[in-house]
Design an enzyme around this catalytic site. Structure first.
Site, mmCIF file in Angstrom:
data_model
loop_
_atom_site.group_PDB
_atom_site.id
_atom_site.type_symbol
_atom_site.label_atom_id
_atom_site.label_comp_id
_atom_site.label_asym_id
_atom_site.label_seq_id
_atom_site.Cartn_x
_atom_site.Cartn_y
_atom_site.Cartn_z
ATOM 1 C CE LYS A 94 -3.438 -0.482 2.811
ATOM 2 N NZ LYS A 94 -4.256 -0.495 4.046
ATOM 3 C CE LYS A 106 -3.559 -3.231 9.939
ATOM 4 N NZ LYS A 106 -3.864 -2.316 8.831
HETATM 5 N N1 GLU Z 1 -5.009 1.139 9.296
HETATM 6 C C1 GLU Z 1 -4.980 1.890 8.081
HETATM 7 C C2 GLU Z 1 -4.660 0.985 6.916
HETATM 8 O O1 GLU Z 1 -4.891 -0.201 6.940
HETATM 9 C C3 GLU Z 1 -4.110 3.130 8.180
HETATM 10 C C4 GLU Z 1 -2.667 2.887 8.484
HETATM 11 C C5 GLU Z 1 -1.877 4.149 8.795
HETATM 12 O O2 GLU Z 1 -2.418 5.239 8.710
HETATM 13 O O3 GLU Z 1 -0.696 3.992 9.114
HETATM 14 O O4 GLU Z 1 -4.237 1.436 5.887
#
Ligand code: GLU
Length: 431
Positions: A94, A106
């Site tokens: 991502k 994560k």
């Molecule tokens: N939890 C969100 C995601 O899955 C945001 C992660 C973030 O802002 O670091 O993209």
């Protein structure tokens, strides 16, 4: 044979799928197969009447070749080590799709239905011990204990947590406070998704949904479907789902169905998301909304509509229902909602999927903006945050489309090609 629903194996199989399209040296490929580091922690919380419950939590760091690790923390009954690892891999891709200077991380805490409770007679009591039902005090305790345990791994230049499923800006404030206590001074940049007064960014709360909306519109333009009757069905009514409902509604879409973990409501004349927010706040679920029929989460996914937004958890579109999906565009606000087998079916049926690593990347993108603003001590107005987000989402979408057209693959593989190329080239340069 039944479908493999293990999120880590799914994430690995998605990586395998890009191999024919990206030159990946074996050594690099093997490194990307497993996370760089994973921390598993245990901590005890005093619930009440002096009972103690033990919780397990995780922080997975997938790949730091491009920069510090970045990704949310989720609180949910279904959190497992493999799920957190998969989610951290997806964060790597991502961030790379969006060209952010981060790698994927994560975290998660398992709010177990079968908790390791010190006093066994209280197992019944904890059966549905979910964050939503927990008192703020318990939630704060859990957050502080978890933060203390993962503190050696996190930091503004190391690994920066953020909100995810069932976590919000208050939880980020507690994380930031606990980390700061540990080091003896305030470190706002250790987390993103903070409350504004503590250095949060305007527009961060809406950013995931805004990104989903922007990419869904790009998809409709690309597929020349923008002229069709604008209907959308949204599964999930947390941060992403509820705000997506509002944005689609404001843009003139009929929001025909909405659900939360308890079930959903449908009304072909359109629902009013603001009213659903009020009902949810008042009664705990959208199912208590009167101006519509009840339907299940499964039924929602197969409704005829222009856009379907899965905005809840993983593995909701599988071989069992992929053939029944009638939406023309699926915009994945959730992480991992579609299995690889279901992906193939959707592609064969001509359903255009905006994959999670692109569709829900608005959140981490504005997290990045929050991190920059905090480091520079220079805060932007909401309009400039939104404008930058929009430009960046559109650019990423176009880059994915370029791979999609060049390689005749589905959109997920196209997004992976764009992302994996970037991570692999960083890996090659560093060794
Ligand atoms: N939890 C969100 C995601 O899955 C945001 C992660 C973030 O802002 O670091 O993209």
């Amino acid at each position: 044979m039944s479908e493999n629903l293990n999120p880590k194996q799914i994430a690995q199989s998605q990586l395998l799928k890009v191999r024919p399209f990206v030159e990946i040296p074996e050594k690099i490929f093997l490194k990307l197969w497993e996370p760089e580091r994973i921390l598993k922690v245990r901590f005890a919380i005093t619930i009440d009447n002096n009972s103690e419950a033990l919780f397990l939590g995780y922080r997975s760091q997938h790949c730091s070749w491009i920069g510090p690790l970045k990704g949310g923390v989720r609180y949910h009954a279904d959190v497992t080590e493999d799920e957190v690892v998969a989610l951290s891999m997806w964060m790597t891709w991502k961030c790379a799709v969006m060209e952010l200077p981060y790698g994927g991380g994560k975290g998660g805490v398992t709010f177990s239905r079968d908790p390791m409770l010190v006093t066994p007679e209280r197992i019944e009591f904890l059966k549905d011990y979910f964050p939503k039902k927990m008192s703020r005090h318990v939630l704060e305790n859990i957050t502080r204990k978890f933060t203390e345990k993962i503190a050696p791994l996190i930091g503004p230049d190391k690994d920066i947590p953020a909100p995810d499923v069932n976590t919000d800006s208050q939880i980020m404030a507690w994380m930031m406070d606990e980390f700061s206590r540990g080091v003896g001074y305030t470190v706002p940049a250790v987390v993103t998704g903070k409350p504004i007064v503590l250095g949060g960014s305007l527009g961060r709360n809406e950013a995931t949904a805004r990104g989903t909306f922007i990419t869904a519109i790009k998809a409709l333009k690309y597929t020349k479907l923008l002229g069709e009757e604008k209907t959308v069905a949204i599964q999930g009514f947390g941060n992403a789902g509820s705000i997506a409902a509002r944005l689609f509604h404001e843009a003139g879409f009929k929001v025909i169905a909405i659900s939360d973990s308890k079930g959903g409501v449908v009304n072909s004349n359109g629902l009013n998301p603001r009213e659903l927010e009020a009902i949810k706040a008042e009664t705990g679920s959208v199912i208590n909304y009167k101006d519509g029929e009840r339907l299940s989460n499964e039924e929602l996914l197969t409704l005829p509509c222009l856009v379907l937004v899965p905005a809840a958890l993983e593995n909701v579109i599988t071989t069992k229902n992929a053939d029944d999906i009638k939406a023309k565009v699926v915009a994945e606000a959730a992480n991992g909602p579609t299995t690889p087998e279901a992906d193939e079916i959707l592609h064969a049926n001509g359903v255009f999927v905006v994959p999670d690593i692109l569709a829900n990347a608005g959140g981490v993108t504005v997290s990045y903006y929050e991190w920059i603003q905090g480091r520079e001590q220079d805060y932007w107005d909401e309009n400039s945050v939104n404008m930058r987000l929009e430009a960046r989402m559109k650019r990423a979408f176009d880059k994915v489309i370029a791979e999609y057209e060049k390689n005749t693959v589905n959109m997920r593989t196209a997004a992976y090609i764009h992302a994996v190329k970037r991570v692999v080239s960083a890996g090659k340069l560093r060794r």
